[in-house]
Design a protein around this motif. Structure first.
Motif, mmCIF file in Angstrom:
data_model
loop_
_atom_site.group_PDB
_atom_site.id
_atom_site.type_symbol
_atom_site.label_atom_id
_atom_site.label_comp_id
_atom_site.label_asym_id
_atom_site.label_seq_id
_atom_site.Cartn_x
_atom_site.Cartn_y
_atom_site.Cartn_z
ATOM 1 N N ALA A 152 0.832 -1.199 0.000
ATOM 2 C CA ALA A 152 0.000 0.000 0.000
ATOM 3 C C ALA A 152 0.871 1.255 0.000
ATOM 4 C CB ALA A 152 -0.899 -0.009 1.228
ATOM 5 N N VAL A 153 0.412 2.277 -0.698
ATOM 6 C CA VAL A 153 1.141 3.546 -0.729
ATOM 7 C C VAL A 153 0.856 4.304 0.557
ATOM 8 C CG1 VAL A 153 1.073 3.680 -3.224
ATOM 9 C CG2 VAL A 153 -0.769 4.726 -1.896
ATOM 10 N N PRO A 154 1.789 5.137 1.023
ATOM 11 C CA PRO A 154 1.568 5.909 2.256
ATOM 12 C C PRO A 154 0.301 6.754 2.172
ATOM 13 C CG PRO A 154 3.873 6.007 1.613
ATOM 14 C CD PRO A 154 3.158 5.337 0.490
ATOM 15 N N LEU A 155 -0.351 6.875 3.300
ATOM 16 C CA LEU A 155 -1.612 7.609 3.380
ATOM 17 C C LEU A 155 -1.397 9.101 3.124
ATOM 18 C CD1 LEU A 155 -4.695 7.597 4.388
ATOM 19 C CD2 LEU A 155 -3.724 8.330 6.565
ATOM 20 N N LYS A 156 -2.254 9.672 2.280
ATOM 21 C CA LYS A 156 -2.343 11.123 2.118
ATOM 22 C C LYS A 156 -3.700 11.545 2.656
ATOM 23 C CE LYS A 156 0.700 11.704 -1.872
ATOM 24 N NZ LYS A 156 0.806 12.217 -3.265
ATOM 25 N N GLN A 157 -3.682 12.166 3.824
ATOM 26 C CA GLN A 157 -4.948 12.464 4.497
ATOM 27 C C GLN A 157 -5.843 13.393 3.672
ATOM 28 O OE1 GLN A 157 -5.574 14.711 8.452
ATOM 29 N NE2 GLN A 157 -5.236 12.590 9.053
ATOM 30 N N THR A 158 -5.227 14.269 2.880
ATOM 31 C CA THR A 158 -6.030 15.192 2.083
ATOM 32 C C THR A 158 -6.948 14.460 1.110
ATOM 33 O OG1 THR A 158 -4.153 15.407 0.555
ATOM 34 C CG2 THR A 158 -4.408 17.119 2.237
#
Length: 340
Positions: A152-158
């Protein structure tokens, strides 16, 4: 407090031989002392929670490897156990937040109440796993297991932020998964905002959610000294985003009920929680009603919205000596009391 194992944890107790093969990162709807049970069977788990009440309880139990926030720290994890939260969108968010910490081929477990959305586990894991198996089902709960195939790719909260506009006040509301009133202004909050008496001084927004009430108050009365509290990290972050989007300023912080709050306030405003997980939950509001007076300055007031059938007027009258009903619609009532 929260000492008895939930039915989900009782079902998980039958599978400790599998769960305890590796240190687990545990997140989601944590309600009991499951981490201690896992630690007794194998490596102590690492806990991530968005619930400040649970965080405080575990810290008081002596647990040190626990994190509170909107996402876990970027430290590698060996395997993941997600306890299915009430909202499917929150489950998707938690997976997106936690799975980047796992290496390829790591084990993923999802457990939950059969009435709480756990049956959607295969669909939730489809973007990351090729095969999802039901490992166990008992006590009206189920446990699913899968292997991470696609990292999984790192979370981007935006990318998880959503929002809506309250036209009447030209207010932009920002929301995150699982936060109350995430898709629109709920009718209870609308009734509350339509019937608030004039406010001044120091104000507490109790259970701030997406920050709708607090931001609306500041729009009307920019001079207010506003504090916003909630137990949910995603709600607190949504409130911060809502305030920033509307160029408003308030103190926003986590509090389990009023435990982290220092009075006195001129006003306490609340659209308090009615459900926790799958359960009806009154304790937080009942505690608020019986203790709010101690946090108010003389002449200070408490105003809240609640489902019309709840027996809150009696508690308010017992604490304040009176209770005024400001408004009623088909489902909600607005209650008001003043410290005399």
């Amino acid at each position: 407090m929260l000492k008895a194992l939930t039915t989900v944890s009782e079902m998980l107790a039958r599978n400790l031989d599998v769960l305890s093969q590796q240190p687990l990162l545990v997140c989601g709807l944590l309600e009991d002392n499951l981490p201690a049970m896992l630690a007794d069977a194998g490596p102590a788990p690492r806990i991530f929670t968005t619930d400040y009440s649970y965080y405080q309880w575990q810290k008081n139990q002596g647990v040190t490897d626990i994190e509170f926030g909107t996402q876990p720290k970027p430290h590698a994890a060996s395997a993941l156990l997600l306890l299915m939260p009430k909202a499917k969108a929150e489950a998707e968010y938690l997976l997106a937040a936690c799975l980047p910490l796992l290496a390829e081929s790591a084990q993923i477990f999802i457990a939950g109440d059969n009435k709480g959305g756990v049956k959607s586990a295969p669909k939730l894991l489809a973007p990351y796993c090729d095969q999802v198996i039901k490992l166990d089902s008992a006590r009206r709960a189920s446990l699913y297991q899968a292997q991470l195939i696609r990292t999984a790719v790192p979370l981007k909260q935006t990318s998880w932020q959503k929002g809506y506009i309250i036209e009447q006040q030209q207010l932009q509301v920002c929301t995150l998964p699982g936060v109350f009133s995430a898709g629109h202004l709920d009718s209870g909050s609308r009734l509350l905002l339509d019937n608030l008496k004039p406010l001044k001084g120091r104000v507490l927004d109790f259970g701030c959610g997406a920050g709708v009430i607090g931001a609306s108050l500041l729009k009307r009365h920019p001079e207010l000294m506003l504090e916003c509290i909630d137990i949910n990290a995603l709600a607190l972050e949504a409130t911060r985003l809502t305030l920033a989007e509307n160029q408003l300023d308030a103190k926003v912080y986590a509090s389990d009920g009023l435990s982290q709050v220092t009075g006195p306030f001129n006003h306490i405003i609340a659209n308090p929680p009615f459900h926790a997980g799958l359960k009806t939950f009154y304790h937080t509001t009942e505690t608020l009603l019986t203790t709010a007076k101690d946090y108010l300055a003389p002449g200070g007031s408490l105003t809240l919205v609640a489902n019309a059938f709840l027996p809150y007027p009696e508690l308010i009258e017992k604490s304040f000596g009176h209770c005024e009903t400001l408004a009623i619609n088909g489902k909600f009532k607005i209650y008001h009391a003043t410290r005399r």
